[in-house]
Design a protein around this motif. Structure first.
Motif, mmCIF file in Angstrom:
data_model
loop_
_atom_site.group_PDB
_atom_site.id
_atom_site.type_symbol
_atom_site.label_atom_id
_atom_site.label_comp_id
_atom_site.label_asym_id
_atom_site.label_seq_id
_atom_site.Cartn_x
_atom_site.Cartn_y
_atom_site.Cartn_z
ATOM 1 N N ALA A 168 -20.444 30.366 43.421
ATOM 2 C CA ALA A 168 -20.533 30.617 43.414
ATOM 3 C C ALA A 168 -21.274 30.713 41.800
ATOM 4 N N VAL A 169 -22.158 31.536 42.432
ATOM 5 C CA VAL A 169 -22.900 31.797 40.901
ATOM 6 C C VAL A 169 -23.855 33.173 40.608
ATOM 7 N N ILE A 170 -23.691 34.172 39.469
ATOM 8 C CA ILE A 170 -24.418 35.530 39.305
ATOM 9 C C ILE A 170 -25.653 35.107 38.061
ATOM 10 N N ASP A 171 -26.234 36.315 38.785
ATOM 11 C CA ASP A 171 -27.452 36.076 38.089
ATOM 12 C C ASP A 171 -26.794 36.573 36.694
ATOM 13 N N ALA A 172 -27.200 36.191 35.406
ATOM 14 C CA ALA A 172 -26.610 36.876 34.271
ATOM 15 C C ALA A 172 -27.448 37.681 33.731
ATOM 16 N N PRO A 173 -27.092 38.645 33.001
ATOM 17 C CA PRO A 173 -27.726 39.883 32.466
ATOM 18 C C PRO A 173 -29.220 39.459 31.997
ATOM 19 N N GLY A 174 -29.964 40.260 32.486
ATOM 20 C CA GLY A 174 -31.135 40.072 31.921
ATOM 21 C C GLY A 174 -31.900 39.283 32.699
ATOM 22 N N HIS A 175 -31.270 38.317 33.267
ATOM 23 C CA HIS A 175 -31.483 37.046 33.862
ATOM 24 C C HIS A 175 -32.068 37.212 35.926
ATOM 25 N N GLY A 176 -32.875 36.554 36.412
ATOM 26 C CA GLY A 176 -32.687 35.946 37.237
ATOM 27 C C GLY A 176 -33.769 37.260 38.440
ATOM 28 N N ASP A 177 -32.801 37.943 39.456
ATOM 29 C CA ASP A 177 -33.458 39.313 39.876
ATOM 30 C C ASP A 177 -32.833 40.344 39.622
ATOM 31 N N ARG A 178 -32.500 40.032 38.122
ATOM 32 C CA ARG A 178 -31.618 41.469 37.469
ATOM 33 C C ARG A 178 -33.170 41.643 36.197
ATOM 34 N N ARG B 10 -25.923 35.071 19.403
ATOM 35 C CA ARG B 10 -25.674 36.302 18.733
ATOM 36 C C ARG B 10 -26.070 36.652 20.325
ATOM 37 N N TYR B 11 -27.640 36.482 21.003
ATOM 38 C CA TYR B 11 -27.982 37.376 22.481
ATOM 39 C C TYR B 11 -26.833 36.108 22.834
ATOM 40 N N ASN B 12 -26.441 35.087 23.224
ATOM 41 C CA ASN B 12 -25.501 35.178 23.980
ATOM 42 C C ASN B 12 -24.059 35.804 23.772
ATOM 43 N N ASP B 13 -23.474 35.814 22.995
ATOM 44 C CA ASP B 13 -22.284 36.858 22.711
ATOM 45 C C ASP B 13 -22.483 37.954 23.524
ATOM 46 N N HIS B 14 -23.916 38.973 22.572
ATOM 47 C CA HIS B 14 -24.439 39.824 23.810
ATOM 48 C C HIS B 14 -24.071 39.680 25.111
ATOM 49 N N LEU B 15 -24.163 39.019 25.443
ATOM 50 C CA LEU B 15 -24.352 38.560 26.700
ATOM 51 C C LEU B 15 -23.194 38.533 27.752
ATOM 52 N N ALA B 16 -22.507 37.783 27.038
ATOM 53 C CA ALA B 16 -21.299 37.519 27.078
ATOM 54 C C ALA B 16 -20.106 38.712 27.697
ATOM 55 N N ARG B 17 -20.485 39.637 26.719
ATOM 56 C CA ARG B 17 -20.158 40.855 27.142
ATOM 57 C C ARG B 17 -19.923 41.522 27.889
ATOM 58 N N LEU B 18 -21.098 41.601 28.370
ATOM 59 C CA LEU B 18 -21.363 41.963 29.425
ATOM 60 C C LEU B 18 -21.212 41.235 30.597
ATOM 61 N N ALA B 19 -21.405 40.162 31.272
ATOM 62 C CA ALA B 19 -21.382 39.615 32.529
ATOM 63 C C ALA B 19 -19.601 38.859 31.804
ATOM 64 N N VAL B 20 -19.049 38.978 31.540
ATOM 65 C CA VAL B 20 -17.452 38.516 31.469
ATOM 66 C C VAL B 20 -16.807 39.685 32.588
ATOM 67 N N PRO B 21 -16.705 41.198 32.675
ATOM 68 C CA PRO B 21 -16.490 41.895 33.782
ATOM 69 C C PRO B 21 -16.835 41.941 34.603
ATOM 70 N N GLU B 22 -18.255 41.139 34.460
ATOM 71 C CA GLU B 22 -19.056 41.032 36.055
ATOM 72 C C GLU B 22 -18.290 39.674 36.801
ATOM 73 N N TYR B 23 -17.807 38.954 36.030
ATOM 74 C CA TYR B 23 -17.485 37.581 36.616
ATOM 75 C C TYR B 23 -16.415 37.631 37.067
ATOM 76 N N ARG B 24 -15.209 38.839 35.990
ATOM 77 C CA ARG B 24 -13.829 39.149 37.008
ATOM 78 C C ARG B 24 -14.081 40.040 38.224
ATOM 79 N N THR C 171 -21.482 28.333 29.341
ATOM 80 C CA THR C 171 -20.460 28.126 28.238
ATOM 81 C C THR C 171 -20.279 29.381 26.771
ATOM 82 N N ALA C 172 -21.840 30.282 27.039
ATOM 83 C CA ALA C 172 -20.888 31.135 25.435
ATOM 84 C C ALA C 172 -20.370 32.672 26.477
ATOM 85 N N ILE C 173 -20.754 32.350 27.986
ATOM 86 C CA ILE C 173 -20.088 33.571 28.910
ATOM 87 C C ILE C 173 -18.643 33.264 29.122
#
Lengths: 258, 258
Positions: free
Chosen positions: B76-86, B115-129, B156-158
């Motif tokens: 499974a893969v999800i779109d990262a924030p600001g990516h793909g269909d988001r 810096r930007y990937n760290d920002h996205l990771a903070r949003l994406a980690v709960p989404e992955y969980r 990897t940042a996520i």
């Protein structure tokens, strides 16, 4: 002429390998081959064993099993000077005693191993060349097929100057050695390589291991680092090396070796 | 409850994969599965795509093909924030503009990407969980099976903070990122990892790449370094990652993927 003599009756084994002992100019070796029609030419992988070890050590026969059964390759190893069925000189005895003394005293082994392996490599490189000359006269190997080289530890100390000097070798797996006597020769090697090092090696520092990898001039080179001490090189790196040779010597790996 | 909704009809493909689009709490994802009896549970590999990329990029579907056909896993893969269909936020637009400006000016991209990937990771980690929570409710995956994670670059940042925070992940493949925002989280990870870096990466220095690998607390960790620039990561590293997951999630690789 290179005096290849088979010194044992061909013996076949349950694991499907043909094993033949031989000598070239008196140097004892072993050739493992698939049990196929001798007219079917197949690539050759030359291997060199580690220090204190010999041509039929399980590390050698295990790799041969993977390469022969998995890829249909021929595999040959010769005893290094002072190793296996070859006599030790007074110089060998003195260096080994010095190594054991340093080990018992907790002193670094590197300077002794580097110096002794460099000495052995100077003797072994012409022996590897003569062995390759002789094996390429066998119809099932031939003079125009691809040739691989696989040697870790002392096998790298011998293999780096050998591969640097012999353009017949088209792909090589090395690893776990100091750069001191080898970096200059590594810089002459341009064929694809795979290189193993251990991240927590108690003898070879990370800087030393990485420096030797860095020295190779190959545009295709892969480094495999694993957590663990010198002797902890994982078994799956042998499988990886087999796939490396399958990619570069042109035979797919059968599922039995994957 | 985690609102898993399948948003497409299951579609089967000639390559033998079942592909199902889904959303979890509105985040779009894709689940690739073997065409087997749904009662046969199989391990799940979560993947995260690279920056500027999306869940069905060929790098993702190609890996899924190898994992599903070769090992019988779900992927499974999800779109990262600001990516793909988001949608992109104003912050996304500003950071992307800043990245392009730095690139055009020949300035280092690292500080902006970190810096930007760290920002996205903070949003994406709960989404992955949440995605893992929801997928584990499917009978063909279940809550007690092994889970892998595979993400390179932004993946990897996520993935590093995600795997550090979620004990359900039992093996992970990472690579090609700076250590700055990740080393502390990596030091909390103890599951087996495989880590890729490029020896001649024009963005991430050798020291930075090696520092991130070094930071993982895992006793089983492998580093694969290849000659070449950032985008030259060889395809055979995808095969190596598949074998890594086959070893650690407990399914042999079929010969079609070897």
């Amino acid at each position: 002429m290179y005096s290849l003599q088979f010194t044992s009756e061909p013996s076949s084994y349950p694991n499907g390998l043909l094993e033949r002992d031989f000598t070239v100019n008196g140097v004892p070796g072993v050739l493992w081959s698939p049990l196929s029609d001798p007219a079917d030419r197949a690539p050759l992988v030359l291997m060199a064993h580690g220090g204190g070890n010999h041509k039929k050590h399980p590390a050698m026969s295990g790799r041969a099993q993977r390469l022969v059964s998995g890829c249909g390759f021929h595999v040959a190893v010769i005893d290094a000077p002072g190793h296996g069925d070859r006599p030790r000189t007074a110089h060998d005895e003195a260096e080994i005693a010095e190594l054991f003394r340093a080990r018992a005293a907790g002193e670094p082994e590197g300077p002794i191993v580097v110096r002794y392996n460099d000495h052995l490599a100077r003797l072994a490189v012409p022996e590897y060349r003569a062995t390759l000359d002789a094996l390429q006269e066998l119809p099932e190997i031939g003079a125009d097929g691809p040739v691989g080289f696989w040697g870790i530890n002392m096998g790298t100390a011998i293999g780096v100057p050998f591969v640097a000097s012999d353009p017949r070798v088209t792909a090589a797996v090395f690893g776990q050695h100091w750069p001191d006597a080898l970096a200059e020769k590594a810089a002459q090697i341009t064929v694809p390589i795979e290189f193993d090092l251990q991240w927590d090696d108690e003898h070879i520092s990370r800087e030393q291991g990485l420096a030797l990898f860095d020295a190779f001039a190959s545009t295709e080179k892969s480094l495999h680092v694993n957590a663990g001490r010198h002797k902890d090189l994982p078994r799956f790196e042998a499988d990886s090396a087999v796939r490396f040779f399958a990619r570069h010597l042109g035979r797919p790996v059968s599922s039995s070796a994957s």
